[in-house]
Scaffold this active site. Structure first.
Site, PDB file in Angstrom:
ATOM      1  N   SER A   1       0.816  -1.214   0.000  1.00 42.24           N
ATOM      2  CA  SER A   1       0.000   0.000   0.000  1.00 42.24           C
ATOM      3  C   SER A   1       0.851   1.267   0.000  1.00 42.24           C
ATOM      4  CB  SER A   1      -0.975  -0.002   1.174  1.00 42.24           C
ATOM      5  OG  SER A   1      -0.291  -0.091   2.394  1.00 42.24           O
TER       6      SER A   1
ATOM      7  N   ALA B   1       1.524   1.738  -3.648  1.00 46.18           N
ATOM      8  CA  ALA B   1       0.273   1.917  -4.395  1.00 46.18           C
ATOM      9  C   ALA B   1      -0.308   3.312  -4.168  1.00 46.18           C
ATOM     10  CB  ALA B   1      -0.735   0.848  -3.992  1.00 46.18           C
ATOM     11  N   ARG B   2      -0.198   3.831  -2.953  1.00 43.95           N
ATOM     12  CA  ARG B   2      -0.733   5.155  -2.634  1.00 43.95           C
ATOM     13  C   ARG B   2       0.082   6.278  -3.267  1.00 43.95           C
ATOM     14  NH1 ARG B   2      -3.212   4.290   3.378  1.00 43.95           N
ATOM     15  NH2 ARG B   2      -3.877   2.160   2.942  1.00 43.95           N
TER      16      ARG B   2
ATOM     17  N   THR C   1      11.295 -11.767 -10.876  1.00 42.21           N
ATOM     18  CA  THR C   1      11.417 -10.496 -11.585  1.00 42.21           C
ATOM     19  C   THR C   1      10.167  -9.676 -11.284  1.00 42.21           C
ATOM     20  OG1 THR C   1      12.826 -11.412 -13.317  1.00 42.21           O
ATOM     21  CG2 THR C   1      11.623  -9.393 -13.855  1.00 42.21           C
ATOM     22  N   LEU C   2      10.383  -8.460 -10.812  1.00 39.07           N
ATOM     23  CA  LEU C   2       9.293  -7.554 -10.434  1.00 39.07           C
ATOM     24  C   LEU C   2       9.121  -6.492 -11.511  1.00 39.07           C
ATOM     25  CD1 LEU C   2      10.403  -6.966  -6.724  1.00 39.07           C
ATOM     26  CD2 LEU C   2       8.680  -8.588  -7.548  1.00 39.07           C
ATOM     27  N   GLU C   3       7.878  -6.214 -11.862  1.00 38.96           N
ATOM     28  CA  GLU C   3       7.572  -5.183 -12.849  1.00 38.96           C
ATOM     29  C   GLU C   3       6.928  -4.000 -12.132  1.00 38.96           C
ATOM     30  OE1 GLU C   3       5.889  -8.397 -13.352  1.00 38.96           O
ATOM     31  OE2 GLU C   3       7.575  -9.246 -14.462  1.00 38.96           O
TER      32      GLU C   3
ATOM     33  N   GLN D   1       3.938  -8.183  -1.718  1.00 40.58           N
ATOM     34  CA  GLN D   1       3.589  -9.286  -0.816  1.00 40.58           C
ATOM     35  C   GLN D   1       3.183 -10.511  -1.626  1.00 40.58           C
ATOM     36  OE1 GLN D   1      -0.096  -9.593   1.724  1.00 40.58           O
ATOM     37  NE2 GLN D   1       1.441  -9.415   3.343  1.00 40.58           N
TER      38      GLN D   1
END
Length: 188
Positions: free
Chosen positions: A112, A115-116, A135-137, A156
């Site tokens: 969050s 995201a915020r 792998t994170l996008e 998470q």
């Protein structure tokens, strides 16, 4: 399918080496400074992003083609904080290495805090018996530059345990992203 608790996650780490390195509780402070949390939560695990990033650029005016991906689309950076340009995109990877049990599917959700700020993380599911760095996008949906902090929480992972074992696992079908290390680009 049921979502698995912190107790189950701890057991899977101890007995199946599911996540390494592993933080058995939420870490919110490092060297007396507040950080974006990572570690075990009630029904998931908050993973960290490493300092290895690939940031999309239009310097070379290439087309992003998933079937013929060019590294010229990206600029490599090893930094403590990655600045993603407005309305742009970057790739990173988890510090943690995952080994998913055969009867488990893992999905990823964002944190969050990011995201915020208009920063969205996307990861496709971790399938049964997949292993590797994830792998994170990261998408910066804002008209302003956005910052991602290396070595802090980024997303998470939620562990869904099936009531039935799959016929064919990711490892058995020799998935192309099996045992990936580092930020992995699209493969066909």
């Amino acid at each position: 399918m049921a979502i698995m608790s912190d107790k189950w996650i701890k057991d899977a780490v101890m007995n199946q080496n599911m996540i390494r390195p592993f933080a058995a509780k939420q870490v919110r402070v490092h060297n007396k400074e507040k950080i974006i949390s990572y570690g075990l939560s009630s029904y998931g695990y908050d993973a960290r992003v490493s300092n290895e990033f690939k940031i999309f650029t239009n310097i070379n005016s290439t087309t992003v083609d998933p079937k013929n991906f060019s590294e010229y689309n990206l600029v490599d950076r090893e930094v403590d904080a990655c600045i993603i340009p407005p309305n742009s995109f970057a790739l990173g990877r988890t510090i943690e290495y995952f080994k998913i049990p055969r009867d488990v599917l893992v999905i990823c959700v964002g944190k969050s805090t990011y995201a915020r700020c208009g920063i969205i993380v996307n990861v496709t599911p971790l399938e049964p018996e997949w292993e590797g760095h994830v792998t994170l996008e990261f998408s910066n949906t804002t008209p302003l530059p956005a910052k991602i902090y290396a070595n802090e929480g980024a997303c998470q992972f939620l562990f869904l345990k099936s009531d039935q074992i799959c016929d064919t696992s990711y490892a058995e079908r020799q998935g192309k992203y099996m045992k990936q290390v580092g930020v992995t680009l699209p493969l066909t």
